[in-house]
Design an enzyme around this catalytic site. Structure first.
Site, short mmCIF file in Angstrom:
data_model
loop_
_atom_site.label_atom_id
_atom_site.label_comp_id
_atom_site.label_asym_id
_atom_site.label_seq_id
_atom_site.Cartn_x
_atom_site.Cartn_y
_atom_site.Cartn_z
N ASN A 173 1.06 -1.23 -0.03
CA ASN A 173 -0.04 -0.19 0.02
C ASN A 173 0.82 1.26 -0.01
O ASN A 173 1.61 1.71 0.98
CB ASN A 173 -0.86 0.04 1.21
CG ASN A 173 -1.59 1.33 1.29
OD1 ASN A 173 -2.73 1.43 0.63
ND2 ASN A 173 -1.16 2.22 2.44
N GLU A 174 0.85 2.01 -1.11
CA GLU A 174 1.49 3.44 -1.09
C GLU A 174 2.96 3.37 -1.17
O GLU A 174 3.65 4.29 -1.08
CB GLU A 174 0.82 4.33 -0.09
CG GLU A 174 -0.68 4.36 -0.53
CD GLU A 174 -1.28 5.55 0.29
OE1 GLU A 174 -0.55 6.11 1.47
OE2 GLU A 174 -2.25 6.04 0.02
#
Length: 838
Positions: free
Chosen positions: A420-421
């Site tokens: 995630n990210e």
């Protein structure tokens, strides 16, 4: 054979003498809940108690439990640790048998030489302070960059949100957070995996069973269909290691998400018969094929990003899922059932397990299978620069293998994402990398974790669960993570970033928006449960602010409320309502705009919208649409309405004539531009079902202030085409002299409303609503409402926490609104509030 899950743990701080009982009868536990249960600490979630409890994460803690051996003739004695958080030394009867370094790896240890057949066996686990271990590791490696929490978190394999996040507290807990099992056996079923291949009218199954057998043994498989009929039965000699049973099923009952069919499940029962006895295991397994479709468009740049299940395109309307508690062992089976039922009740067919928590408990995936909810599963890496030295790669590889083997019989899984990210972090700290390099080995670059996301993980997914697509990260695609034409995006330019107006969501979409959101306060009841000083229950109090972790939330929340909503007062209840109505309007706009782009074959310009987020891990003001105590905010209902299988969408277009003097086509946003505004409304229908829906479109326009009908359209027959958007009206002109709300609905042959929507002038704060009368009749299990003039944002509230099936809705003259509330009595008090109630 004996299989026993240890429970009734005891704990103590390392270096002390006194053992104390952990929470009674629990198989899993953690130190913070145990300390609280014994009265040694205050409630971690109340007031600002979090601040005084940080010492717990800086100490080492010990747990112990005992077990007896009942199968004394067994040739194998095995301890299985499904999850220890995180750095642990394990002792059995005083002998050190294991050291762990990850809370995500399942550890197994043969312990025959340490087991006492007579008398109790003591298992003791010493948990070292992960916070201190991580800091020491960081000194030896490098200080990483990341969002949220301290940088050392990326050095260890522990739930990252334990370090605190912009919606959660900092609690560095530890303990046997997943079951510890003792197994005595001569022969044993170790693992099973149904590798399914779905064709047009059949399904092929390669059923793989891993066994540890002693002596002659027979492996038996029975498969029952969802309606209970046996559709396969076979026997064969069993061998230690891998065993395979291959068979086909004709015209199988396939598993679909609830939005597009029935989530059928088959019962696979495996029996191992040996001279020592019989072991039987049953798993419920769905037969399905899933594809991630990324195809170029003929008329737009980039590629699609959407899912097909059994060759059926599926628009994904759903939510992100964070851990539902700061201490996972406080969650019950019922908690998971209720949370996931809220997803189904909210018409949300996809849930994304975010990468900063943990791989969820079995009950989570079991319920998603049963209910028909698609699962997007991140690997547990979030918002940071992670290392990729050899020992770390080995540890992470063990983690991913553990989880893939554990999850691969769950048919609800449709995607694994590498992180995630993390690519966003790399971009923001200025890392540069060669995107054309697809070698999978980047250990010696300035972005070493690409070795994991683009090298290690896809190979492991291909090996252990190849039926599920893999995506290197979220967001990921194109030349950068902001590329809206390829892959998925996280659209945070509403709230974060450039703080765009939410009415402009249509400009901010992408092929798949896997994160977006807006904050709102939870209910007063939730604050009353976590703030003891009732004089603190006002919008700007210290403790109300303490229960909001978003950076700069005061300015951002005020910006969006003041920009859009007339605040009736700065008392607590008025402010809660204003923030919740604003959040509901904001998210409703997003779903409405993006779902319109699901336009049919070859034109699936938008494949889904996954809001941040469905839930909270503690009582807090956040982007959640349902608070920690499962109380829906008004946004939950706006998302529910916009995600209905059949719906109506509207959008108001504004334009101005070219400047006759300056010959400028448009000066949108320029100051002192007083050219007349031309207003027009588009109207369309959306249908996620697999059948066309016929009906009659009715459109009325009302003067908001007076309630007078000032226009509309003649009734027209419409068809909402299956599994796509159908455009009905383009540029319906409305007056720019008075505030006009347009009310559209599709009705069936009997006049029943199939779908409806209202489009209001923006911003709402300029509107006036004099002389409104909302009539309400309370009946058993429902309330019925009528109104004399258009009303915005009707909120129903009860003393008890019964589930209301719609809330925060608009009302229009001539319609009776029936709201179902199971368990409601005709004598119950139902409070009604609405926007700008006079």
């Amino acid at each position: 054979m004996q299989s026993y899950t240890l429970k009734n743990w005891s704990y103590r701080q390392a270096g002390t003498d006194t053992w104390k009982p952990a929470r009674k009868d629990l198989e899993t536990t953690e130190i913070h809940p145990d300390l609280f249960a014994n009265g040694e600490i205050v409630d971690p979630f109340v007031d600002d108690n979090e601040k005084s409890l940080q010492w717990i994460g800086e100490k080492d803690w010990e747990y112990k439990a005992s077990f007896d051996v009942t199968d004394k003739t067994a040739s194998n004695h095995l301890l299985i640790f499904e999850g220890l958080d995180t750095f642990a030394d394990v002792f059995l009867n005083g002998h050190k048998i294991l050291s762990t370094e990850s809370m995500f790896v399942q550890y197994q240890k043969q312990v025959k030489q340490y087991v006492q057949l007579d008398g109790p066996n003591e298992l003791r686990i010493v948990f070292r302070a992960a916070l201190l271990v991580a800091r020491e590791l960081e000194k030896k490696t490098f200080k990483a960059k990341g969002f949220n929490g301290e940088s050392s978190r990326m050095q260890i394999r522990k739930a990252q949100y334990h370090y605190g996040w912009d919606w959660g507290p900092l609690f560095m807990t530890c303990g046997p957070y997943r079951p510890v099992r003792f197994v005595s056996y001569n022969s044993r079923i170790e693992d099973m995996y149904a590798k399914v291949s779905v064709a047009k009218d059949s399904a092929s199954v390669d059923f793989q069973v891993s066994l540890d057998v002693t002596g002659p043994s027979v492996l038996e498989l029975s498969v029952k269909s969802p309606d209970g009929h046996e559709v396969h039965h076979s026997k064969q000699d069993a061998v230690s290691g891998d065993n395979s049973i291959r068979f086909s099923l004709q015209n199988p009952q396939l598993w679909f998400p609830f939005s597009h069919g029935t989530p059928h499940l088959y019962d696979f029962t495996v029996s191992l018969k040996s001279q020592q006895g019989l072991e039987t295991v049953t798993k419920r397994i769905g037969l399905r094929k899933v594809e991630l479709v990324q195809e170029p468009f003929k008329d737009q740049p980039g590629t699609s990003f959407y899912f097909k299940v059994n060759d059926v395109p599926v628009y994904s309307s759903g939510s992100n899922w964070i851990p539902a508690h700061s201490f996972q062992t406080c969650l019950t089976k019922r908690d998971y059932e209720e949370w996931l039922q809220l997803m189904v009740d909210g018409n949300q067919n996809m849930i994304r397990v975010w990468g900063g928590g943990y791989y969820e408990q079995e009950v989570f995936y079991t319920e998603c299978d049963r209910l028909g909810i698609l699962v997007w599963q991140d690997f547990m890496f979030a918002c940071g620069q992670y290392p990729a030295y050899p020992e770390y790669i080995k540890l992470v590889s063990d983690e991913v293998e553990t989880q893939l083997k554990r999850l691969r019989n769950y048919c609800s899984l449709v995607l694994f994402a590498g992180n995630n990210e993390d690519y966003q972090v790399a971009e923001q700290v200025g890392l540069e990398w060669d995107k054309s390099d697809t070698s999978g080995h980047y250990e010696h670059t300035n972005f070493p974790a690409r070795t994991l996301y683009e090298g290690v993980f896809p190979k492991l997914v291909s090996k252990f669960y190849p039926e599920v697509p893999y995506h290197p990260g979220s967001p990921w695609g194109g030349q950068d993570t902001a590329d809206a034409t390829i892959g998925d995006i996280h659209q945070w330019n509403v709230w974060h970033g450039s703080q765009e107006k939410y009415q402009d969501w249509y400009k901010l979409g992408g092929r798949f928006v896997s994160e977006f959101g807006m904050e709102a306060l939870p209910s007063r009841k939730t604050y009353e449960a976590c703030i003891t000083d009732k004089s603190e229950l006002y919008p700007q109090s210290y403790l109300v602010d303490f229960h909001n972790r978003s950076d700069g939330f005061e300015r951002r929340l005020a910006l969006y409320v003041i920009e859009n909503i007339k605040v009736e007062g700065l008392d607590f209840d008025s402010w809660i309502y204003a923030t919740q109505l604003m959040q509901a309007e904001c998210l409703g706009y997003a779903y409405r705009c993006w779902r319109r782009e699901w336009r049919g074959d070859g034109r699936r310009y938008s494949g889904g919208a996954i809001v941040w987020q469905i839930n909270d891990c503690w009582p807090v003001a956040s982007w959640a649409i349902v608070d920690h105590f499962k109380r829906p905010k008004l946004a939950y209902y706006s998302v529910r309405r916009e995600s209905r299988p059949v719906g109506v969408g509207m959008y108001r277009n504004e334009s101005k004539d070219p400047d006759p003097v300056l010959d400028i086509p448009d000066q949108e946003g320029a100051p002192f531009d007083y050219r007349p505004v031309h207003l027009a409304v588009d109207i369309w229908g959306v249908n996620s079902s697999l059948k066309d829906v016929k009906g009659t479109l009715k459109v009325d326009a009302y003067n908001v202030s007076t309630g007078e009908r000032v226009g509309g359209l003649d009734d027209q027959s419409v068809v909402l085409k299956a599994n796509q958007t159908s455009e009905f009206v383009k540029n319906m002109k409305i007056s720019n002299k008075i505030p006009v709300v347009v009310y559209s609905r599709v009705v069936d042959e009997e006049g029943g409303i199939v779908a409806s929507a209202g489009d209001w002038p923006q911003p709402l704060k300029y509107l006036k609503f004099p002389d409104r009368k909302v009539e309400i009749v309370v009946e058993k299990d429902q309330v019925v409402l009528t109104v004399n003039k258009p009303v915005k944002g009707v909120e129903l509230s009860l003393e008890s926490d019964l589930f209301i099936d719609d809330n925060g809705f608009d009302l229009f003259p001539g319609d009776s609104k029936v709201v179902k509330i199971k368990g409601l009595k005709s004598t119950d008090s139902v409070k009604v509030h609405y926007y700008q109630k006079q």
